[in-house]
Write a protein that holds these residues in place. Structure first.
Motif, PDB file in Angstrom:
ATOM      1  N   PHE A 342       2.921  41.683   1.086  1.00  0.00           N
ATOM      2  CA  PHE A 342       2.189  41.130   2.230  1.00  0.00           C
ATOM      3  C   PHE A 342       0.746  40.928   1.774  1.00  0.00           C
ATOM      4  CE2 PHE A 342       5.822  42.133   4.576  1.00  0.00           C
ATOM      5  CZ  PHE A 342       5.692  41.777   5.916  1.00  0.00           C
ATOM      6  N   GLU A 343       0.261  39.705   1.902  1.00  0.00           N
ATOM      7  CA  GLU A 343      -1.084  39.384   1.429  1.00  0.00           C
ATOM      8  C   GLU A 343      -1.940  38.929   2.604  1.00  0.00           C
ATOM      9  OE1 GLU A 343      -0.644  36.532  -1.704  1.00  0.00           O
ATOM     10  OE2 GLU A 343       0.816  37.764  -2.810  1.00  0.00           O
ATOM     11  N   ASP A 344      -2.685  39.855   3.181  1.00  0.00           N
ATOM     12  CA  ASP A 344      -3.612  39.567   4.285  1.00  0.00           C
ATOM     13  C   ASP A 344      -2.901  38.809   5.421  1.00  0.00           C
ATOM     14  OD1 ASP A 344      -6.054  39.786   5.556  1.00  0.00           O
ATOM     15  OD2 ASP A 344      -6.772  37.845   4.808  1.00  0.00           O
ATOM     16  N   VAL A 345      -1.785  39.358   5.860  1.00  0.00           N
ATOM     17  CA  VAL A 345      -0.937  38.690   6.845  1.00  0.00           C
ATOM     18  C   VAL A 345      -1.406  38.992   8.262  1.00  0.00           C
ATOM     19  CG1 VAL A 345       1.374  38.689   7.878  1.00  0.00           C
ATOM     20  CG2 VAL A 345       1.104  38.561   5.383  1.00  0.00           C
ATOM     21  N   SER A 346      -1.498  37.945   9.075  1.00  0.00           N
ATOM     22  CA  SER A 346      -1.745  38.077  10.513  1.00  0.00           C
ATOM     23  C   SER A 346      -0.726  37.218  11.242  1.00  0.00           C
ATOM     24  CB  SER A 346      -3.161  37.637  10.875  1.00  0.00           C
ATOM     25  OG  SER A 346      -4.131  38.471  10.258  1.00  0.00           O
ATOM     26  N   PHE A 347      -0.421  37.601  12.475  1.00  0.00           N
ATOM     27  CA  PHE A 347       0.577  36.847  13.236  1.00  0.00           C
ATOM     28  C   PHE A 347       0.267  36.924  14.725  1.00  0.00           C
ATOM     29  CE2 PHE A 347       4.440  36.921  15.846  1.00  0.00           C
ATOM     30  CZ  PHE A 347       4.895  35.622  15.617  1.00  0.00           C
ATOM     31  N   SER A 348       0.435  35.767  15.391  1.00  0.00           N
ATOM     32  CA  SER A 348       0.286  35.680  16.837  1.00  0.00           C
ATOM     33  C   SER A 348       1.517  35.003  17.415  1.00  0.00           C
ATOM     34  CB  SER A 348      -0.958  34.876  17.221  1.00  0.00           C
ATOM     35  OG  SER A 348      -0.959  34.584  18.610  1.00  0.00           O
ATOM     36  N   TYR A 349       2.075  35.580  18.460  1.00  0.00           N
ATOM     37  CA  TYR A 349       3.228  34.962  19.129  1.00  0.00           C
ATOM     38  C   TYR A 349       2.837  33.655  19.821  1.00  0.00           C
ATOM     39  CZ  TYR A 349       6.040  39.149  18.333  1.00  0.00           C
ATOM     40  OH  TYR A 349       6.737  40.183  17.749  1.00  0.00           O
ATOM     41  N   ASP A 350       1.555  33.479  20.058  1.00  0.00           N
ATOM     42  CA  ASP A 350       1.068  32.265  20.719  1.00  0.00           C
ATOM     43  C   ASP A 350       0.647  31.192  19.735  1.00  0.00           C
ATOM     44  OD1 ASP A 350       1.379  33.496  23.240  1.00  0.00           O
ATOM     45  OD2 ASP A 350      -0.561  34.502  23.005  1.00  0.00           O
ATOM     46  N   GLY A 351       0.854  31.440  18.438  1.00  0.00           N
ATOM     47  CA  GLY A 351       0.476  30.464  17.433  1.00  0.00           C
ATOM     48  C   GLY A 351      -0.972  30.623  17.000  1.00  0.00           C
ATOM     49  N   PRO A 352      -1.422  29.767  16.091  1.00  0.00           N
ATOM     50  CA  PRO A 352      -2.802  29.854  15.597  1.00  0.00           C
ATOM     51  C   PRO A 352      -3.805  29.821  16.750  1.00  0.00           C
ATOM     52  CG  PRO A 352      -1.531  28.295  14.293  1.00  0.00           C
ATOM     53  CD  PRO A 352      -0.661  28.673  15.445  1.00  0.00           C
ATOM     54  N   GLY A 353      -4.763  30.726  16.709  1.00  0.00           N
ATOM     55  CA  GLY A 353      -5.774  30.802  17.758  1.00  0.00           C
ATOM     56  C   GLY A 353      -5.414  31.747  18.877  1.00  0.00           C
ATOM     57  N   GLY A 354      -4.153  32.199  18.931  1.00  0.00           N
ATOM     58  CA  GLY A 354      -3.731  33.124  19.978  1.00  0.00           C
ATOM     59  C   GLY A 354      -4.048  34.566  19.618  1.00  0.00           C
ATOM     60  N   LYS A 355      -3.796  35.443  20.567  1.00  0.00           N
ATOM     61  CA  LYS A 355      -4.047  36.858  20.319  1.00  0.00           C
ATOM     62  C   LYS A 355      -3.094  37.361  19.248  1.00  0.00           C
ATOM     63  CE  LYS A 355      -4.097  41.398  22.518  1.00  0.00           C
ATOM     64  NZ  LYS A 355      -3.836  42.176  23.756  1.00  0.00           N
ATOM     65  N   GLU A 356      -3.652  37.989  18.221  1.00  0.00           N
ATOM     66  CA  GLU A 356      -2.850  38.431  17.077  1.00  0.00           C
ATOM     67  C   GLU A 356      -2.191  39.778  17.364  1.00  0.00           C
ATOM     68  OE1 GLU A 356      -5.099  36.193  13.386  1.00  0.00           O
ATOM     69  OE2 GLU A 356      -5.723  38.236  13.908  1.00  0.00           O
ATOM     70  N   SER A 357      -0.876  39.820  17.148  1.00  0.00           N
ATOM     71  CA  SER A 357      -0.126  41.065  17.337  1.00  0.00           C
ATOM     72  C   SER A 357      -0.256  41.971  16.128  1.00  0.00           C
ATOM     73  CB  SER A 357       1.353  40.750  17.594  1.00  0.00           C
ATOM     74  OG  SER A 357       1.504  39.959  18.746  1.00  0.00           O
TER      75      SER A 357
END
Length: 587
Positions: A342-357
């Motif tokens: 995992f290399e600096d991974v971020s994820f948002s269920y709302d897509g880019p710009g959404g609140k990151e889970s």
């Protein structure tokens, strides 16, 4: 805006079957033509037979009427046969295509479409289209043709009365157009409320034991009563609207017949037309009445089908949230070592710009290592492991398997080397054997038994008279939660994957059973990279690396021993759950 755009899209279904549909419409036209010839014979029977005292003409006209009626009936019967095939064939095609479309959906798509809503679209919506296809084949050309040809016959026999005929058609067309616009919105609203009813039913029937255990029947009854009442109101609205159609038609045609008798009677008195022509004219009006009556229930059905087709189109037009990249390579299972980075991974269920889970996640799992995720509910544990097999795609950063970005390999080949036992242990109706070998139906039986032993399931399976051929009820309802979890783990380990994910998959078994499962997996899957999601600290004690999560971020990492030394939060979790008992003592 094109007329009925969603239903028009469905015309592709009939490609290759146009010959049958064209033949059915030939039957329609011939049936209508012979039916319309009957009033011609009635006029001849009266004018040239009864009033002229010609018995032979009466007999000839009567025989012709019987022949025309038989031919009209035969052609109508042939058309009904084809219409039934068209309707059912349409439904069969749509069920197959929509079902296969849902199978392409990613987790992100399924998050937005509840099960109850999908069931409504695959059942009720397709039924509406089925009925519309059936009715359209039978009546859509039949009714206009009857009206048009009747108009020609009326013009030929009684040109001075044609204006009455035209008036009926124009007024009826205006009525139908106004009602159609209202009905389309009402039918769409009805289907949306049906979705709500089915969603509540799905929840309540799946959780009926929980409802009874907490004595919440009254609450759930009230909740269902509310959505059911909304559905009732939404269903009644189009019925009320449609109720105006038939009485209005009868009113229009009743007034029209009075006009025919009035003005036609004056024409007879004046000697410009015969009595037989007036009788034939009234019969044509009867045919018009019949066709408009048919259209009064065919048209709402087509409008309902247009609303349903729109809902199916929305589903079919929804692209999978996760797609293979152009030219995506296939992983060779034999060549996969199982190194996950995992290399600096971020994820948002709302897509880019959404609140990151989850955010800024970086770590490396070497081949054969076990990496565990520990943290409070909602800290992002399951989200992280769901990114590995690309159930969701990362919003930022990247995940690699043996140095290759997972977005550059095909999903199918990725998931052949990454197996997962999900949080919810779902089993399918069939046998235990079929469920364990679900990922590889050709798996040898001894491998099935081996997987069951690793998951500590062989004991209770062997105690059942039918053994591994025992039937599994829908969703595994005839097994306990712990038994379902162990069968789910057996299903995950049976193919001997290069990467294994256990997403809180031992939460329903005791600590001793969990220890046996982990020990057996370490032996069978010695070279497999394993990821463990857990709420219970006993599940992660022997992991090579434990990642401690809080609000979607890694707040500490290390082995059990290292975290006990440096992490106050980890020590707090350990003390609160195990009270200082060692893993060896638990085992």
């Amino acid at each position: 805006m094109p007329l009925l755009p969603n239903l028009r899209r469905l015309m592709v279904i009939y490609k290759g079957n146009w010959r049958w549909i064209v033949l059915s419409q030939v039957f329609v036209l011939l049936g209508a033509l012979f039916m319309l010839l009957i009033p011609v014979q009635v006029a001849s029977l009266l004018n040239d037979g009864v009033l002229a005292g010609n018995v032979e003409k009466v007999i000839d006209s009567a025989l012709n009427m019987i022949l025309f009626a038989l031919l009209a009936g035969a052609f109508s019967l042939a058309n009904l046969y084809v219409a039934a095939r068209v309707g059912e064939g349409t439904a069969h095609y749509l069920r197959k295509q929509v079902y296969e479309k849902v199978q392409t959906f990613s987790f992100g798509n399924l998050d937005r479409y509840p099960v109850g809503e999908l069931l409504v679209r695959l059942t009720n919506d397709i039924y509406q289209i089925n009925m519309a296809a059936n009715y359209a084949t039978r009546y859509v050309l039949y009714a206009p043709f009857m009206i048009l040809v009747a108009l020609v016959f009326v013009y030929a026999g009684s040109p001075d009365l044609v204006w009455i005929f035209v008036l009926v058609i124009v007024v009826t067309a205006i009525l139908f157009s106004a009602i159609s616009m209202i009905l389309q919105k009402q039918f769409r609203n009805r289907q949306q409320n049906l979705d709500k009813v089915n969603n509540v039913l799905q929840e309540d029937f799946a959780g009926v034991r929980v409802v009874k255990a907490f004595v919440r029947q009254d609450y759930e009854n009230a909740r269902f009563a509310e959505v059911n009442e909304q559905f009732r109101k939404a269903s009644v609205s189009p019925l009320h609207t449609n109720a105006f159609m038939l009485p209005s038609i009868f009113l229009i045609l009743g007034v029209s017949n009075a006009l025919v008798i009035w003005f036609g009677g004056l024409e007879v008195i004046a000697g410009t037309i015969d009595v037989g022509q007036i009788v034939a004219f009234t019969q044509y009006f009867f045919f018009i009445l019949a066709q408009l009556w048919i259209l009064s229930f065919v048209l709402p059905q087509i409008i309902a089908a247009e609303a349903s087709a729109g809902r199916l189109a929305l589903l079919v037009d929804t692209p999978p949230a996760v797609l293979d990249a152009p030219g995506a390579q296939d992983l060779d299972p034999a060549g996969v070592k199982g190194k996950i980075s995992f290399e600096d991974v971020s994820f948002s269920y709302d897509g880019p710009g959404g609140k990151e889970s989850v955010k800024n996640i970086s770590f490396v799992a070497e081949p054969g290592q076990t990496v565990a995720f520990l943290g409070a509910t909602g800290s992002g544990k399951s989200t992280i492991v769901n990114l590995i097999p690309r159930f969701y795609d990362v919003t930022r950063g990247r995940i690699t398997i043996d140095g290759v970005d997972v977005r550059e390999v095909s999903q199918d080949s990725l998931r052949r080397v990454v197996d997962i036992a999900l949080q919810e242990a779902v089993l399918f109706s069939g046998s235990i054997h079929e469920n364990i070998a679900f990922g590889d139906p050709d798996l040898p039986f001894d491998r099935v038994v081996e997987a069951a032993k690793v998951a500590d399931a062989d004991g209770f399976v062997s105690a059942i008279p039918e053994d591994y051929e025992s039937r599994v009820a829908r969703r595994g309802a005839n097994f306990s939660g712990g038994q379902r979890q162990r069968l789910s783990i057996a299903r995950a380990v049976a193919p001997r994957p290069r990467v294994l994910i256990l997403d809180d998959s031992t939460s329903a078994v005791d600590v001793a059973t969990e220890a046996r499962i982990q020990g057996a997996m370490n032996t069978m899957l010695a070279g497999t990279t394993t990821f463990i999601v857990a709420q219970r600290i006993s599940t992660v004690l022997l992991a090579d690396t434990i990642l401690l999560l809080d609000q979607g971020e890694i707040v500490d990492r290390g082995s059990h021993r290292e975290l006990m030394e440096k992490s106050p939060l980890y020590r707090e979790i350990f003390e609160s759950q195990l009270g200082g008992i060692s893993r060896e003592e638990i085992s």
